[in-house]
Design an enzyme around this catalytic site. Structure first.
Site, PDB file in Angstrom:
ATOM      1  N   GLU A 211       0.847  -1.098  -0.099  1.00  0.00           N
ATOM      2  CA  GLU A 211       0.156   0.017  -0.006  1.00  0.00           C
ATOM      3  C   GLU A 211       0.817   1.112  -0.099  1.00  0.00           C
ATOM      4  OE1 GLU A 211      -2.684  -0.479   3.251  1.00  0.00           O
ATOM      5  OE2 GLU A 211      -3.350  -2.627   2.622  1.00  0.00           O
ATOM      6  N   GLU A 320      -6.100 -10.590  -1.314  1.00  0.00           N
ATOM      7  CA  GLU A 320      -6.930 -10.413  -0.065  1.00  0.00           C
ATOM      8  C   GLU A 320      -8.267 -10.179  -0.638  1.00  0.00           C
ATOM      9  OE1 GLU A 320      -5.667  -7.161   2.294  1.00  0.00           O
ATOM     10  OE2 GLU A 320      -3.427  -7.540   1.864  1.00  0.00           O
TER      11      GLU A 320
END
Ligand code: 9MR
Length: 406
Positions: A211, A320
């Site tokens: 991220e 995810e």
């Protein structure tokens, strides 16, 4: 409004076509195998009258990992509370052949604060780590043939602020760029070396950086800046350093990934940021987190983005996956299942026709009530009793679940 009416019509048609014909319906009355009938927690199949043959869904005797064994691994994120639950882990080893620690392998879990602080200044560029929290999971994976995704080495979140200060005290000044680069190297070296030495070949992918792209609040190049102590201490090059160190200490048995959410909306920025790292040969793939909702168009957000990354020279993993619904009822559960089906279908086809080099699809959690999005019921099992939802049948590409998008 017109679109909404059309949508309602489609959903009603779909529900009617599944429910109206009086045949099996994936999760409402999951057809069960004789051995499952004895398990009280599973939704019961209506007891057949003596003349009626029980309705058997052939998928019930199959598993996710077998369904995709020639295509990609199917993984699940697990917290230690599940890892230490023997009966839940029976289902894990039956259905999945990959796992990711949900939190236990993150820097905040591996960094030993007390020992590192106590050892200062000897620990100045050599923080002390503790691996007790991942041993049970790693051993389970090893003994039961699951591969492991290493999540995650360098992330702005779940990395304690004290790790970035001169003397490892929470309120001290941030340390210099030089020292922080040395700490990053030491951390990556220690984690990778521990895993490679104690569990050789077990980890097949590392989320080296997580991220780091945030076009909204990031710097001019879209690199996450705010509340990012890696950026504050090292600057935007922290990404490049992390991949360099990961390549340096890797024994070559795992691929190196950049992992992010919302990839569809920042695909070109991600590719630009990663370009120098790809040029250095220090990255293998991009992990698309895929925290989705039933309103998302799988083809546009996932398939096309994955295809774009592949065309730029990256392997891709779905790392995810979870698909949230606002309220869970028969209709929304069916749409959720449809979305699961589309995702697995697109990825399977893209792998089989050589479009996308993808070796795993991981769901972010085993069952809804322990999901980080528990209010949105985003997973394939509902409660700790591990009752299958329609989403499981969707992931198995049950032909009874229609797969279309609007
Ligand atoms: O699922 C994780 C949850 O238990 C933690 O509280 C949370 C804290 O940041 O992290 C969750 O996992 C995140 C993952 O590590 C990175 N991508 C987003 C995931 C969901 O927040």
């Amino acid at each position: 409004m017109k679109r909404f009416t059309a949508f309602l019509l489609l959903v009603s048609l779909l529900v009617f076509s599944l429910a109206g014909c009086g045949e099996k319906k994936p999760s409402e009355a999951p057809t069960v195998t004789p051995s499952e009938e004895a398990t009280p927690e599973l939704t019961a199949t209506p007891t057949p009258t003596p003349t009626e043959a029980p309705v058997v869904n052939p998928l019930d005797s199959m598993t996710l990992k077998d369904r995709y064994k020639d295509v990609f691994k199917v993984g699940v994120a697990l917290p230690n509370s599940v890892i230490s639950n023997a009966s839940q882990m029976e289902v894990v080893k039956e259905q999945f052949n990959s796992m990711t620690f949900e939190n236990e392998m993150k820097p905040e879990a591996l960094l030993d604060r007390e020992a590192t602080q106590k050892g200062y200044p000897d620990t100045k560029t050599e923080p002390i780590l503790k691996f007790g929290g991942i041993e049970r999971g790693l051993r389970f994976a090893e003994e039961n043939g699951l591969g492991v995704r290493g999540h995650t080495l360098c992330w702005y979140s779940q990395t304690p602020a004290w790790f970035f200060t001169v003397d490892y005290q929470p309120n001290s000044a941030l340390c210099s760029k030089e020292v922080m680069i040395a700490r990053l190297e030491s951390y990556i070296k220690q984690v990778m070396t521990y895993c490679q030495t104690n569990h050789p070949g077990l980890i097949y992918a590392w989320d080296v950086v997580n991220e780091a792209v945030d076009p909204g609040t990031g710097d001019a190049n879209g690199i996450r800046k705010g509340k990012n102590l890696w950026y504050e201490t090292i600057g935007p090059e922290f990404i490049q350093y992390a991949f360099r160190f990961a390549r340096k200490y890797s024994d070559g048995t795992a691929d190196l990934y950049y992992n992010d959410y919302g990839c569809a909306n920042k695909r070109t920025i991600i590719v630009k940021v990663l370009a120098p790292i790809l040029a250095e040969g220090n990255i293998d793939g991009i992990g698309m987190q895929s925290h989705l909702s039933t309103g998302d168009n799988i083809q546009n957000t996932i398939y096309k983005t994955a295809k774009y990354f592949a065309s730029e020279g990256y392997k891709v993993q779905i790392t995810e996956l979870d698909i949230g619904v606002k309220t869970l009822n028969e209709d929304t559960e069916l749409i959720q299942a449809m979305k699961y089906k589309l995702l697995f279908q697109f990825m399977e086809q893209a792998k089989l026709n050589g479009e996308i080099d993808i070796d795993s699809v991981t769901v972010w959690g085993l069952y809804d009530t322990i999901s980080w999005r528990s209010k949105e019921h985003p997973l394939m099992y509902q409660t700790f009793k591990l009752n299958r939802k329609m989403a499981w049948y969707g992931a198995m590409q049950d032909p009874e679940i229609k797969a279309f998008e609007w």
